[in-house]
Design a protein around this motif. Structure first.
Motif, PDB file in Angstrom:
ATOM      1  N   ARG A  60    -102.036 -27.075   4.907  1.00 18.54           N
ATOM      2  CA  ARG A  60    -101.766 -25.720   4.428  1.00 18.54           C
ATOM      3  C   ARG A  60    -102.006 -25.660   2.928  1.00 18.54           C
ATOM      4  N   GLN A  61    -102.135 -24.461   2.427  1.00 17.47           N
ATOM      5  CA  GLN A  61    -102.369 -24.305   0.992  1.00 17.47           C
ATOM      6  C   GLN A  61    -101.194 -24.841   0.186  1.00 17.47           C
ATOM      7  N   SER A  62     -99.959 -24.605   0.673  1.00 16.06           N
ATOM      8  CA  SER A  62     -98.790 -25.112  -0.050  1.00 16.06           C
ATOM      9  C   SER A  62     -98.793 -26.635  -0.115  1.00 16.06           C
ATOM     10  N   ASP A  63     -99.327 -27.299   0.933  1.00 15.53           N
ATOM     11  CA  ASP A  63     -99.416 -28.761   0.916  1.00 15.53           C
ATOM     12  C   ASP A  63    -100.371 -29.238  -0.170  1.00 15.53           C
ATOM     13  N   TRP A  64    -101.510 -28.551  -0.296  1.00 16.24           N
ATOM     14  CA  TRP A  64    -102.485 -28.926  -1.326  1.00 16.24           C
ATOM     15  C   TRP A  64    -101.905 -28.768  -2.726  1.00 16.24           C
ATOM     16  N   GLN A  65    -101.054 -27.770  -2.902  1.00 12.58           N
ATOM     17  CA  GLN A  65    -100.478 -27.534  -4.223  1.00 12.58           C
ATOM     18  C   GLN A  65     -99.447 -28.589  -4.603  1.00 12.58           C
ATOM     19  N   LYS A  66     -98.788 -29.199  -3.610  1.00 14.98           N
ATOM     20  CA  LYS A  66     -97.723 -30.157  -3.895  1.00 14.98           C
ATOM     21  C   LYS A  66     -98.158 -31.612  -3.806  1.00 14.98           C
ATOM     22  N   PHE A  67     -99.268 -31.900  -3.111  1.00 14.86           N
ATOM     23  CA  PHE A  67     -99.572 -33.282  -2.777  1.00 14.86           C
ATOM     24  C   PHE A  67     -99.811 -34.157  -4.008  1.00 14.86           C
ATOM     25  N   ASP A  68    -100.635 -33.678  -4.942  1.00 17.09           N
ATOM     26  CA  ASP A  68    -100.961 -34.498  -6.115  1.00 17.09           C
ATOM     27  C   ASP A  68     -99.711 -34.879  -6.900  1.00 17.09           C
ATOM     28  N   GLU A  69     -98.783 -33.949  -7.009  1.00 20.46           N
ATOM     29  CA  GLU A  69     -97.561 -34.222  -7.758  1.00 20.46           C
ATOM     30  C   GLU A  69     -96.729 -35.301  -7.072  1.00 20.46           C
ATOM     31  N   ILE A  70     -96.610 -35.196  -5.742  1.00 22.77           N
ATOM     32  CA  ILE A  70     -95.821 -36.191  -5.009  1.00 22.77           C
ATOM     33  C   ILE A  70     -96.515 -37.546  -5.035  1.00 22.77           C
ATOM     34  N   PHE A  71     -97.827 -37.551  -4.875  1.00 22.63           N
ATOM     35  CA  PHE A  71     -98.574 -38.813  -4.901  1.00 22.63           C
ATOM     36  C   PHE A  71     -98.404 -39.513  -6.243  1.00 22.63           C
ATOM     37  N   ASP A  72     -98.575 -38.779  -7.344  1.00 22.57           N
ATOM     38  CA  ASP A  72     -98.454 -39.380  -8.672  1.00 22.57           C
ATOM     39  C   ASP A  72     -97.039 -39.880  -8.933  1.00 22.57           C
ATOM     40  N   ALA A  73     -96.039 -39.119  -8.477  1.00 18.88           N
ATOM     41  CA  ALA A  73     -94.660 -39.538  -8.716  1.00 18.88           C
ATOM     42  C   ALA A  73     -94.312 -40.780  -7.925  1.00 18.88           C
ATOM     43  N   TYR A  74     -94.792 -40.869  -6.697  1.00 19.06           N
ATOM     44  CA  TYR A  74     -94.414 -41.991  -5.830  1.00 19.06           C
ATOM     45  C   TYR A  74     -95.205 -43.257  -6.140  1.00 19.06           C
ATOM     46  N   TRP A  75     -96.525 -43.132  -6.255  1.00 17.71           N
ATOM     47  CA  TRP A  75     -97.372 -44.319  -6.400  1.00 17.71           C
ATOM     48  C   TRP A  75     -97.648 -44.680  -7.859  1.00 17.71           C
ATOM     49  N   LEU A  76     -97.698 -43.693  -8.736  1.00 20.72           N
ATOM     50  CA  LEU A  76     -98.072 -43.957 -10.120  1.00 20.72           C
ATOM     51  C   LEU A  76     -96.916 -43.799 -11.101  1.00 20.72           C
ATOM     52  N   LYS A  77     -95.761 -43.412 -10.590  1.00 21.50           N
ATOM     53  CA  LYS A  77     -94.557 -43.281 -11.412  1.00 21.50           C
ATOM     54  C   LYS A  77     -94.779 -42.305 -12.568  1.00 21.50           C
ATOM     55  N   ARG A  78     -95.339 -41.149 -12.259  1.00 15.77           N
ATOM     56  CA  ARG A  78     -95.543 -40.120 -13.259  1.00 15.77           C
ATOM     57  C   ARG A  78     -94.529 -39.014 -13.059  1.00 15.77           C
ATOM     58  N   GLY A  79     -94.370 -38.141 -14.115  1.00 16.41           N
ATOM     59  CA  GLY A  79     -93.385 -37.078 -14.070  1.00 16.41           C
ATOM     60  C   GLY A  79     -93.693 -36.074 -12.986  1.00 16.41           C
ATOM     61  N   MET A  80     -92.638 -35.390 -12.544  1.00 18.78           N
ATOM     62  CA  MET A  80     -92.773 -34.423 -11.466  1.00 18.78           C
ATOM     63  C   MET A  80     -91.862 -33.241 -11.739  1.00 18.78           C
ATOM     64  N   LYS A  81     -92.135 -32.112 -11.068  1.00 18.16           N
ATOM     65  CA  LYS A  81     -91.316 -30.924 -11.228  1.00 18.16           C
ATOM     66  C   LYS A  81     -89.977 -31.122 -10.525  1.00 18.16           C
ATOM     67  N   SER A  82     -88.976 -30.433 -11.002  1.00 15.40           N
ATOM     68  CA  SER A  82     -87.641 -30.619 -10.461  1.00 15.40           C
ATOM     69  C   SER A  82     -87.527 -30.072  -9.043  1.00 15.40           C
ATOM     70  N   ALA A  83     -88.415 -29.165  -8.647  1.00 15.89           N
ATOM     71  CA  ALA A  83     -88.291 -28.577  -7.321  1.00 15.89           C
ATOM     72  C   ALA A  83     -88.759 -29.513  -6.225  1.00 15.89           C
ATOM     73  N   THR A  84     -89.477 -30.584  -6.554  1.00 13.88           N
ATOM     74  CA  THR A  84     -90.006 -31.491  -5.551  1.00 13.88           C
ATOM     75  C   THR A  84     -88.952 -32.507  -5.164  1.00 13.88           C
ATOM     76  N   LEU A  85     -88.831 -32.765  -3.872  1.00 12.41           N
ATOM     77  CA  LEU A  85     -87.843 -33.711  -3.367  1.00 12.41           C
ATOM     78  C   LEU A  85     -88.498 -35.049  -3.117  1.00 12.41           C
ATOM     79  N   LEU A  86     -87.821 -36.109  -3.494  1.00 10.68           N
ATOM     80  CA  LEU A  86     -88.280 -37.450  -3.182  1.00 10.68           C
ATOM     81  C   LEU A  86     -87.177 -38.162  -2.420  1.00 10.68           C
TER      82      LEU A  86
END
Length: 388
Positions: A60-86
């Motif tokens: 879905r379009q919403s998945d495309w908008q969130k995926f890069d942020e989650i990928f970077d936060a989980y695998w690359l330990k980069r900052g993420m928006k507060s609305a994203t759940l890990l």
């Protein structure tokens, strides 16, 4: 498929669980395919693995908008928006996925933890404020009523957000296309839907093409004293509208109507507001909505309005003139344009009812009666304008 090791399989499982926690549709089949991708050449570096997994997990379009942020936060330990759940429990960092050539890195070579907790390793801006804090502040300002913004820095930031919102709305609305028998692109979603009646064979192709007549937006802003707490933010929104919408006109009215499009087409927002203030002498007093609409219908409507125009009136509906005049002019305007949207900041107030005589006279000719007391209410206009 080469054995990736138990640690990496667990790590991937926690990543899939994290995606599910954020609304992704990811099951055993997607996890298995992700393992296959992980064991291939894409695992040599994140820049190759990210697009492969994005195509796999995003439906879905919403998945495309969130995926890069989650990928970077989980695998690359980069900052993420507060609305994203890990989610997921911390695991020991596994060894590298596979041997790589000199100068290239595998995911395992990056010094990262499996679990990213809020408040740790968040990127900061030049002002020293974290990106997460900036996102939270933006969300708070978007929900705050304009009349409650008393600090100069809050008002300045709201002005910038309103202008960016207007530009973004124009960019998205102009990219929208309509279904057609022939066109520039193939509409895969509608084509697949039509193929169901043929057993899945796409016999009927549906194309997409740009709208032949673009939307024209005409904004009339009430600059009377009762609207003084809202008019400043709306002026910045109107500046963004005229800067981004080629088919747009802007007016302010109080006891008379003033055409301010030339002033708001200044590239510098501050200079545009200064020019407008010189033109709109008499703001902050009473308002005669019916007389101002009569002036618009007589001298400007023929030039500004065509069959694909949305007239947007921003006012609380308090008219010092006869209510019958306002109803008559609204009816005349309704015959000319495609839609009339009346934005009333007071709709966002608790227990509000349109009891003003002028507002009651205008309601029968309004297609959209909506609030306009904060930035979120302005953002909600985009789906409506996109359908016109």
């Amino acid at each position: 498929m080469p054995d990736l090791g138990a640690a990496m399989r667990v790590k991937l499982g926690v990543f899939v669980a994290t995606l599910r926690d954020n609304g992704f549709v990811a099951g055993l089949a997607e996890t298995r395919d992700a393992l296959v991708i992980l064991s291939g050449a894409a695992s040599t570096r994140p820049s190759r693995l990210r697009p492969a997994w994005r195509a796999l997990f995003c439906s879905r379009q919403s998945d495309w908008q969130k995926f890069d942020e989650i990928f970077d936060a989980y695998w690359l330990k980069r900052g993420m928006k507060s609305a994203t759940l890990l989610s997921g429990s911390p695991q020991k960092a596994p060894a590298g996925l596979k041997a790589v050539s000199s100068g290239a890195r595998g995911l395992g070579d990056i010094q990262n933890a499996d679990h990213v907790r809020r408040g740790e390793d968040v990127e900061t801006t030049d002002t020293g404020r974290s990106r997460r804090d900036g996102a939270s502040r933006t969300e708070l300002l978007s929900r705050t009523d304009f009349r409650h913004m008393t600090q100069p820095e809050d008002l300045a930031e709201a002005h910038e957000l309103a202008q960016r919102l207007a530009k973004g709305m124009r960019a998205r609305i102009t990219r929208r296309m309509r279904a057609a028998r022939t066109g520039e692109r193939l509409d895969l979603r509608r084509t697949i839907h039509k193929s169901i009646s043929h057993g899945g064979t796409p016999l009927e192709l549906v194309h997409r093409r740009r709208k032949e007549k673009p939307l024209r937006l005409v904004v009339l802003l009430d600059a009377s004293g009762s609207m003084s707490l809202y008019s400043a933010v709306f002026l910045r929104f109107m500046h963004g509208v005229l800067d981004a919408f080629r088919e747009a006109e802007a007016f302010v009215f109080h006891t008379r109507l003033i055409h301010i499009s030339p002033a708001l087409r200044e590239r510098d927002p501050q200079r545009a507001v200064e020019r407008m203030s010189l033109m709109a002498e008499g703001t902050g007093g009473g308002t005669r909505i019916g007389e101002c609409l009569a002036t618009f219908n007589r001298w400007h409507a023929k030039r500004c309005i065509h069959s694909h125009t949305c007239v947007m009136i921003v006012s609380d509906g308090y008219d010092t003139g006869p209510a019958d005049n306002l109803g008559t002019e609204m009816q005349a305007m309704r015959r000319r344009c495609r839609r009339i949207a009346w934005l009333n900041p007071m709709i966002g107030w608790q227990d509000y009812a349109p009891e003003a005589a002028g507002m009651k006279a205008a309601l029968p000719f309004i297609d959209l009666f909506a609030p306009a007391h904060n930035l979120e209410s302005l953002k909600a206009l985009e789906p409506y304008l996109a359908r016109i």
